[in-house]
Design a protein around this motif. Structure first.
Motif, PDB file in Angstrom:
ATOM      1  N   THR A 124     -10.950   6.756   2.172  1.00  0.00           N
ATOM      2  CA  THR A 124     -10.878   7.054   3.599  1.00  0.00           C
ATOM      3  C   THR A 124      -9.554   7.667   4.027  1.00  0.00           C
ATOM      4  O   THR A 124      -9.455   8.254   5.112  1.00  0.00           O
ATOM      5  CB  THR A 124     -11.099   5.774   4.414  1.00  0.00           C
ATOM      6  OG1 THR A 124      -9.994   4.874   4.189  1.00  0.00           O
ATOM      7  CG2 THR A 124     -12.396   5.091   4.010  1.00  0.00           C
ATOM      8  N   GLY A 125      -8.514   7.485   3.238  1.00  0.00           N
ATOM      9  CA  GLY A 125      -7.196   7.958   3.619  1.00  0.00           C
ATOM     10  C   GLY A 125      -6.457   7.018   4.541  1.00  0.00           C
ATOM     11  O   GLY A 125      -5.345   7.322   4.994  1.00  0.00           O
ATOM     12  N   ALA A 126      -7.037   5.853   4.836  1.00  0.00           N
ATOM     13  CA  ALA A 126      -6.378   4.886   5.708  1.00  0.00           C
ATOM     14  C   ALA A 126      -5.122   4.339   5.037  1.00  0.00           C
ATOM     15  O   ALA A 126      -5.131   4.007   3.850  1.00  0.00           O
ATOM     16  CB  ALA A 126      -7.333   3.745   6.041  1.00  0.00           C
ATOM     17  N   VAL A 127      -4.034   4.243   5.803  1.00  0.00           N
ATOM     18  CA  VAL A 127      -2.747   3.767   5.309  1.00  0.00           C
ATOM     19  C   VAL A 127      -2.435   2.416   5.944  1.00  0.00           C
ATOM     20  O   VAL A 127      -2.541   2.251   7.161  1.00  0.00           O
ATOM     21  CB  VAL A 127      -1.623   4.775   5.619  1.00  0.00           C
ATOM     22  CG1 VAL A 127      -0.272   4.228   5.177  1.00  0.00           C
ATOM     23  CG2 VAL A 127      -1.906   6.107   4.932  1.00  0.00           C
ATOM     24  N   THR A 128      -2.032   1.455   5.127  1.00  0.00           N
ATOM     25  CA  THR A 128      -1.714   0.109   5.587  1.00  0.00           C
ATOM     26  C   THR A 128      -0.330  -0.289   5.101  1.00  0.00           C
ATOM     27  O   THR A 128      -0.027  -0.138   3.910  1.00  0.00           O
ATOM     28  CB  THR A 128      -2.735  -0.912   5.053  1.00  0.00           C
ATOM     29  OG1 THR A 128      -4.054  -0.514   5.429  1.00  0.00           O
ATOM     30  CG2 THR A 128      -2.453  -2.303   5.585  1.00  0.00           C
ATOM     31  N   GLN A 129       0.503  -0.786   6.018  1.00  0.00           N
ATOM     32  CA  GLN A 129       1.817  -1.271   5.598  1.00  0.00           C
ATOM     33  C   GLN A 129       1.659  -2.579   4.842  1.00  0.00           C
ATOM     34  O   GLN A 129       1.002  -3.507   5.317  1.00  0.00           O
ATOM     35  CB  GLN A 129       2.736  -1.473   6.791  1.00  0.00           C
ATOM     36  CG  GLN A 129       4.136  -1.933   6.386  1.00  0.00           C
ATOM     37  CD  GLN A 129       5.102  -2.015   7.562  1.00  0.00           C
ATOM     38  OE1 GLN A 129       5.127  -1.136   8.417  1.00  0.00           O
ATOM     39  NE2 GLN A 129       5.892  -3.086   7.611  1.00  0.00           N
ATOM     40  N   LEU A 130       2.277  -2.659   3.653  1.00  0.00           N
ATOM     41  CA  LEU A 130       2.181  -3.842   2.803  1.00  0.00           C
ATOM     42  C   LEU A 130       3.373  -4.774   2.979  1.00  0.00           C
ATOM     43  O   LEU A 130       3.214  -5.985   3.094  1.00  0.00           O
ATOM     44  CB  LEU A 130       2.060  -3.425   1.339  1.00  0.00           C
ATOM     45  CG  LEU A 130       0.873  -2.517   0.985  1.00  0.00           C
ATOM     46  CD1 LEU A 130       0.932  -2.120  -0.483  1.00  0.00           C
ATOM     47  CD2 LEU A 130      -0.447  -3.200   1.308  1.00  0.00           C
ATOM     48  N   TRP A 131       4.576  -4.232   2.979  1.00  0.00           N
ATOM     49  CA  TRP A 131       5.787  -5.028   3.154  1.00  0.00           C
ATOM     50  C   TRP A 131       6.950  -4.114   3.460  1.00  0.00           C
ATOM     51  O   TRP A 131       6.855  -2.898   3.333  1.00  0.00           O
ATOM     52  CB  TRP A 131       6.083  -5.895   1.937  1.00  0.00           C
ATOM     53  CG  TRP A 131       6.126  -5.200   0.595  1.00  0.00           C
ATOM     54  CD1 TRP A 131       5.111  -5.107  -0.313  1.00  0.00           C
ATOM     55  CD2 TRP A 131       7.248  -4.510   0.005  1.00  0.00           C
ATOM     56  NE1 TRP A 131       5.517  -4.404  -1.425  1.00  0.00           N
ATOM     57  CE2 TRP A 131       6.826  -4.043  -1.259  1.00  0.00           C
ATOM     58  CE3 TRP A 131       8.549  -4.271   0.410  1.00  0.00           C
ATOM     59  CZ2 TRP A 131       7.661  -3.310  -2.105  1.00  0.00           C
ATOM     60  CZ3 TRP A 131       9.402  -3.547  -0.432  1.00  0.00           C
ATOM     61  CH2 TRP A 131       8.946  -3.084  -1.676  1.00  0.00           C
ATOM     62  N   GLN A 132       8.049  -4.723   3.856  1.00  0.00           N
ATOM     63  CA  GLN A 132       9.240  -3.959   4.211  1.00  0.00           C
ATOM     64  C   GLN A 132      10.492  -4.768   3.895  1.00  0.00           C
ATOM     65  O   GLN A 132      10.522  -5.982   4.090  1.00  0.00           O
ATOM     66  CB  GLN A 132       9.219  -3.602   5.700  1.00  0.00           C
ATOM     67  CG  GLN A 132      10.324  -2.650   6.131  1.00  0.00           C
ATOM     68  CD  GLN A 132      10.151  -2.219   7.575  1.00  0.00           C
ATOM     69  OE1 GLN A 132      10.551  -2.947   8.477  1.00  0.00           O
ATOM     70  NE2 GLN A 132       9.538  -1.055   7.780  1.00  0.00           N
ATOM     71  N   LYS A 133      11.524  -4.075   3.394  1.00  0.00           N
ATOM     72  CA  LYS A 133      12.791  -4.700   3.052  1.00  0.00           C
ATOM     73  C   LYS A 133      13.948  -3.924   3.685  1.00  0.00           C
ATOM     74  O   LYS A 133      13.936  -2.690   3.745  1.00  0.00           O
ATOM     75  CB  LYS A 133      12.991  -4.740   1.531  1.00  0.00           C
ATOM     76  CG  LYS A 133      12.047  -5.682   0.798  1.00  0.00           C
ATOM     77  CD  LYS A 133      12.384  -7.118   1.084  1.00  0.00           C
ATOM     78  CE  LYS A 133      11.457  -8.068   0.357  1.00  0.00           C
ATOM     79  NZ  LYS A 133      11.783  -9.480   0.626  1.00  0.00           N
ATOM     80  N   ALA A 171       6.671  -0.381   1.872  1.00  0.00           N
ATOM     81  CA  ALA A 171       5.562  -0.146   0.939  1.00  0.00           C
ATOM     82  C   ALA A 171       4.266  -0.010   1.730  1.00  0.00           C
ATOM     83  O   ALA A 171       4.010  -0.764   2.679  1.00  0.00           O
ATOM     84  CB  ALA A 171       5.452  -1.298  -0.049  1.00  0.00           C
ATOM     85  N   TYR A 172       3.458   0.955   1.317  1.00  0.00           N
ATOM     86  CA  TYR A 172       2.178   1.205   1.975  1.00  0.00           C
ATOM     87  C   TYR A 172       1.063   1.239   0.936  1.00  0.00           C
ATOM     88  O   TYR A 172       1.279   1.638  -0.214  1.00  0.00           O
ATOM     89  CB  TYR A 172       2.206   2.552   2.707  1.00  0.00           C
ATOM     90  CG  TYR A 172       3.157   2.618   3.874  1.00  0.00           C
ATOM     91  CD1 TYR A 172       2.762   2.220   5.141  1.00  0.00           C
ATOM     92  CD2 TYR A 172       4.458   3.094   3.701  1.00  0.00           C
ATOM     93  CE1 TYR A 172       3.639   2.285   6.223  1.00  0.00           C
ATOM     94  CE2 TYR A 172       5.337   3.162   4.765  1.00  0.00           C
ATOM     95  CZ  TYR A 172       4.926   2.765   6.026  1.00  0.00           C
ATOM     96  OH  TYR A 172       5.792   2.834   7.085  1.00  0.00           O
ATOM     97  N   GLY A 173      -0.122   0.853   1.365  1.00  0.00           N
ATOM     98  CA  GLY A 173      -1.319   1.046   0.575  1.00  0.00           C
ATOM     99  C   GLY A 173      -2.137   2.172   1.176  1.00  0.00           C
ATOM    100  O   GLY A 173      -2.205   2.325   2.402  1.00  0.00           O
ATOM    101  N   LEU A 174      -2.741   2.991   0.328  1.00  0.00           N
ATOM    102  CA  LEU A 174      -3.566   4.098   0.791  1.00  0.00           C
ATOM    103  C   LEU A 174      -4.960   3.964   0.213  1.00  0.00           C
ATOM    104  O   LEU A 174      -5.128   3.859  -1.004  1.00  0.00           O
ATOM    105  CB  LEU A 174      -2.954   5.442   0.412  1.00  0.00           C
ATOM    106  CG  LEU A 174      -3.644   6.694   0.975  1.00  0.00           C
ATOM    107  CD1 LEU A 174      -2.627   7.803   1.249  1.00  0.00           C
ATOM    108  CD2 LEU A 174      -4.701   7.235   0.016  1.00  0.00           C
ATOM    109  N   ASN A 175      -5.974   3.935   1.072  1.00  0.00           N
ATOM    110  CA  ASN A 175      -7.364   3.883   0.639  1.00  0.00           C
ATOM    111  C   ASN A 175      -7.774   5.268   0.170  1.00  0.00           C
ATOM    112  O   ASN A 175      -7.853   6.200   0.979  1.00  0.00           O
ATOM    113  CB  ASN A 175      -8.256   3.427   1.790  1.00  0.00           C
ATOM    114  CG  ASN A 175      -9.698   3.202   1.364  1.00  0.00           C
ATOM    115  OD1 ASN A 175     -10.271   4.010   0.659  1.00  0.00           O
ATOM    116  ND2 ASN A 175     -10.289   2.108   1.820  1.00  0.00           N
ATOM    117  N   PRO A 176      -8.037   5.458  -1.127  1.00  0.00           N
ATOM    118  CA  PRO A 176      -8.322   6.815  -1.622  1.00  0.00           C
ATOM    119  C   PRO A 176      -9.623   7.392  -1.063  1.00  0.00           C
ATOM    120  O   PRO A 176      -9.795   8.609  -1.044  1.00  0.00           O
ATOM    121  CB  PRO A 176      -8.401   6.632  -3.141  1.00  0.00           C
ATOM    122  CG  PRO A 176      -8.688   5.186  -3.351  1.00  0.00           C
ATOM    123  CD  PRO A 176      -8.051   4.460  -2.214  1.00  0.00           C
TER     124      PRO A 176
END
Length: 435
Positions: A274-283, A267-272
């Motif tokens: 700036t377009g910066a992408v951050t990993q939120l979690w992984q399974k 799962a990723y979050g995207l800052n609308p």
């Protein structure tokens, strides 16, 4: 015939008033009575979430598409389909009985079709000609509006409204590039060509970004400029046929594909802004299948199948909310409708779990099974097909000797109590105002 399990009991009981239902639809209640499918997994975000959907226990076989027809899209009272083998044709079938509304000219090597704003769009080549085009047809008549030359053969198309105009833009995955074309009434214009190595990934649209996946690399491409943000680069081989799933309301998206040496749901979050992408979690492990896609629930949770487990994860944290074991296909994508989840079983035959499975969302109990499944076919198009309020369309992907998709007909799921109350109140208000 489907195998019917005991259906969950509905707590909703009301008389359906025609005027009230019409008012609900006109007011945009969010419970769509007519639910057009724009492409893979229902919409440009690949949510896999339909409207009310049918009651599984009411469904009975209605008709079958001709051999090799795949990728069904329900649009109004029609089902669009495309043949998977060359020569390839797009056909519009009447949803009620399978009668042919129109059939396109024959092409060579086309992508799957996408629909938006009265048009059907796909990538392909004229027969016997070494050229690639993006074709735009009239969805009502099948008439060819125009073709746009493309530098590469396209393998997947997603349509979405332009970020700066009301025009539709086609995002075309071409193996090593992602192309964007603005589609006008009589011609199309190339906006940009982004080198992203998309492989078979079907682009997902998230605000001002198009999200795509390639082997061990994930990208977010600016829809206005074509600027590329490669937000993941891993080692190893494999993957690349996965298609992201976007949660527009929460600025999140999900990718299920090879990550390093494992198959992971990330799962990723995207800052609308700036377009910066951050990993939120992984399974990894139970409930995470190689190259499948999640289905996004209205509450932001996601459903995933893999390793014979159906799992529901919290979209924000990745916490496992609940799960159930079953003969689930690994490389597949479930669908959601009001009260139900629809998923493929594994295998290539119609025994030993090789069915389309339906589960009640109330308690994840099995509600019904229907013969046929795509199983673990290695293709980016891994959804079970399409749903509307009275139909189930199962996309077999060419299994069983090239059998076309199957159409079942039934009755709609009852509307939620809130929608019913709102409709009745609106109808009463309208009556009073007319006096």
């Amino acid at each position: 015939m489907p195998t019917i399990m005991p259906a969950p009991k509905f707590r909703i009981s009301r008389a359906r008033a025609g005027a009230a239902a019409a008012l609900v639809a006109a007011a945009g209640s969010g419970v769509a009575r007519a639910d057009d499918w724009q492409g893979y997994q229902h919409d440009p975000q690949h949510t896999g979430r339909a409207g009310l959907g049918p009651v599984p226990t009411s469904l009975a076989p209605s008709w079958n598409a001709p051999a090799n027809y795949v990728s069904p899209l329900i649009v109004g009272n029609a089902v669009l389909g495309i043949t998977r083998l060359s020569p390839t044709q797009v056909t519009s079938f009447d949803l009620a009985d399978g009668a042919v509304n129109w059939t396109s000219a024959a092409y060579s090597g086309t992508s799957r079709e996408a629909y938006a704003a009265g048009t059907v769009v796909f990538a392909g080549s004229p027969q016997g000609v070494n050229a690639s085009n993006l074709y735009v047809l009239d969805a009502a008549t099948g008439a060819a509006r125009y073709a746009v030359p493309t530098p590469y053969a396209g393998n997947a198309v997603t349509l979405a409204t332009d970020t700066t105009t009301t025009s539709q833009v086609a995002y075309v995955s071409c193996g090593s590039n992602l192309l964007a074309y603005r589609l006008g009434p009589t011609s199309g214009t190339l906006l940009w060509n982004a080198p992203v190595g998309t492989s078979g990934s079907i682009p997902a649209v998230m605000g001002n970004y198009a999200i795509v996946d390639s082997p061990q690399r994930y990208y977010a491409v600016n829809r206005t400029t074509g600027a590329v943000n490669q937000f993941y680069s891993g080692g190893g081989n494999g993957g690349g046929n996965a298609s992201p799933v976007v949660d527009l309301a929460r600025d999140r998206f999900f990718v299920t594909d090879t990550y390093g040496s494992s198959t992971a749901l990330t799962a990723y979050g995207l800052n609308p802004a700036t377009g910066a992408v951050t990993q939120l979690w992984q399974k990894t492990g139970s409930g995470v299948g190689t190259g499948g896609n999640v289905a996004l629930a209205a509450d932001g949770s996601v459903y995933s199948t893999g390793n014979d487990v159906l799992a529901q994860f919290d979209g924000a944290t990745g916490n496992l909310l609940r799960s159930v074991t079953g003969p689930f296909a690994t490389a597949s994508a479930p669908l959601l409708s009001q009260g139900y989840l629809w998923a493929f079983g594994d295998g290539g035959g119609e025994t030993n779990g090789a069915n389309t499975l339906v589960y009640s969302l109330a308690d994840l109990s099995l509600a019904a099974t229907f013969p046929g499944t795509r199983g673990d076919l290695n293709t980016a198009y891994r959804g079970i097909g399409a749903l509307d309020d009275g139909h189930l369309v199962i996309d077999l992907g060419g299994n069983y000797g090239g059998e076309g998709f199957r159409v079942y007909a039934g009755t709609p799921v009852p509307e939620p109590a809130g929608a019913a109350v709102g409709a009745v109140a609106a109808a009463g208000l309208l009556t009073r105002r007319r006096r």
